[in-house]
Design an enzyme around this catalytic site. Structure first.
Site, PDB file in Angstrom:
ATOM      1  N   GLU A  87      44.785  68.425 -17.067  1.00 48.80           N
ATOM      2  CA  GLU A  87      45.715  68.170 -18.161  1.00 48.80           C
ATOM      3  C   GLU A  87      45.026  67.855 -19.484  1.00 48.80           C
ATOM      4  O   GLU A  87      45.677  67.784 -20.532  1.00 48.80           O
ATOM      5  CB  GLU A  87      46.664  67.027 -17.779  1.00 48.80           C
ATOM      6  CG  GLU A  87      47.644  67.430 -16.679  1.00 48.80           C
ATOM      7  CD  GLU A  87      48.495  66.289 -16.176  1.00 48.80           C
ATOM      8  OE1 GLU A  87      48.130  65.124 -16.416  1.00 48.80           O
ATOM      9  OE2 GLU A  87      49.514  66.562 -15.516  1.00 48.80           O
ATOM     10  N   GLU A 137      36.078  65.108   3.840  1.00 48.70           N
ATOM     11  CA  GLU A 137      35.950  63.793   3.224  1.00 48.70           C
ATOM     12  C   GLU A 137      34.854  62.944   3.875  1.00 48.70           C
ATOM     13  O   GLU A 137      34.415  61.951   3.307  1.00 48.70           O
ATOM     14  CB  GLU A 137      37.274  63.031   3.294  1.00 48.70           C
ATOM     15  CG  GLU A 137      37.657  62.520   4.671  1.00 48.70           C
ATOM     16  CD  GLU A 137      38.832  61.554   4.604  1.00 48.70           C
ATOM     17  OE1 GLU A 137      38.725  60.488   5.208  1.00 48.70           O
ATOM     18  OE2 GLU A 137      39.853  61.877   3.947  1.00 48.70           O
TER      19      GLU A 137
END
Length: 311
Positions: A94, A125
């Protein structure tokens, strides 16, 4: 690849984490009316801003350190797995339309790669080495900042990213939602937003995710304010890439200058639609090329450029 801990050891570790705690008072929540569940959940969410407020000094210190490096050409890199990783990628994605940053300036890396944004990548992960590989692909320098994001504060990918970044000389921030986390301990700036046990046991996309989103909003937005990407509370570096943003650009110039529509359109045309430059031509009384030069001399800070134009 790092060997995984024994399941029994991992279960014992999770039981010590606030974010994983079981809440017996909510054990019958599935039997409540929908409105009652919504009220409980809303009440839980309302506690998050206070938890963030308790860590504002640490957040501000991290932002100042990030901004100092970015002003010298450094990058802001978010690294995480699952929800935490997705929030980092979201925040990074963004920045170009909001602040006209280059896509390489604020980057989000997620365990398992871009596909992990929509599909869980099993085991990603748990790898410190994978984090190191992902960061090596970015060729980190001492001017860069790596923000490891993990609700538990123990995710190997996030901890590994911070450890590797420090070894490369980069600034590091560790954002977690448990106190005394390995992630915060590994980072130059540890930010621990302790939101407490979740409504659904261990579902850290809830309060923990909200807390991380709030902090990431602050990290990117206030850093960009410090870098001169705004004029007051106006997004003067917005990139007009569609009709909505072109209309917003016009409105921002109007709010900053008080000029009429025709003058604003002339200014935007003379500056290739660059809002900051257009404002400078109107308030500073300079032409498009002069506005570009003054802003370059002022490192993009509009207030400084306006002072130069007036002087």
């Amino acid at each position: 690849m790092t060997s995984s801990p024994h399941p029994r050891d991992l279960r014992a570790e999770l039981e010590t984490l606030t974010t994983e705690a079981f809440r017996p008072e909510l054990a019958a929540i599935d039997q409540l009316p929908t409105l009652e569940i919504a009220k409980i959940m809303n009440g839980e969410d309302a506690t998050v801003p206070a938890a963030v407020a308790a860590r504002l000094p640490q957040i501000a210190a991290a932002i100042d350190a990030v901004a100092e490096r970015m002003a010298r050409g450094g990058r802001l890199v978010y690294a995480g797995a699952g929800t935490a990783g997705r929030l980092g990628v979201l925040d990074a994605s963004e920045c170009p339309p909001t602040f006209n940053t280059d896509p390489s300036q604020v980057v989000g890396v997620i365990a398992g790669g871009p596909g992990a944004m929509v599909t869980s990548v099993e085991g990603a992960e748990d790898s410190r080495e994978l984090a190191a590989e992902d960061l090596d692909a970015l060729r980190l320098t001492a001017r860069d900042t790596v923000v490891g994001v993990s609700a538990s504060g123990r995710t190997p990918y996030a901890v590994g990213a911070v450890e590797h970044a420090r070894a490369c000389g980069a600034l590091t921030v560790g954002l977690s939602c448990n106190a005394d986390s390995p992630l915060a301990a590994a980072a130059d700036h540890g930010i621990e937003i302790v939101v407490g046990p979740e409504l659904l046991t261990g579902s850290t996309r809830l309060k923990a995710g909200t807390a991380q989103k709030l902090v990431l909003n602050m990290l990117s937005t206030i850093t960009m304010i410090r870098l001169g990407k705004t004029y007051g509370n106006l997004m003067v570096d917005v990139r007009a890439s569609n009709e909505k943003l072109r209309a917003r650009s016009h409105r921002i110039v109007a709010l900053a200058t008080g000029a009429g529509d025709e003058e604003i359109e002339r200014a935007l045309a003379a500056t290739d639609g660059e809002v900051k430059n257009a404002i400078l031509t109107i308030i500073g009384g300079v032409d498009g090329p002069s506005a570009a030069r003054l802003l370059a001399e002022s490192d993009g800070h509009l207030r400084t450029a306006l002072e130069k134009a007036a002087g």
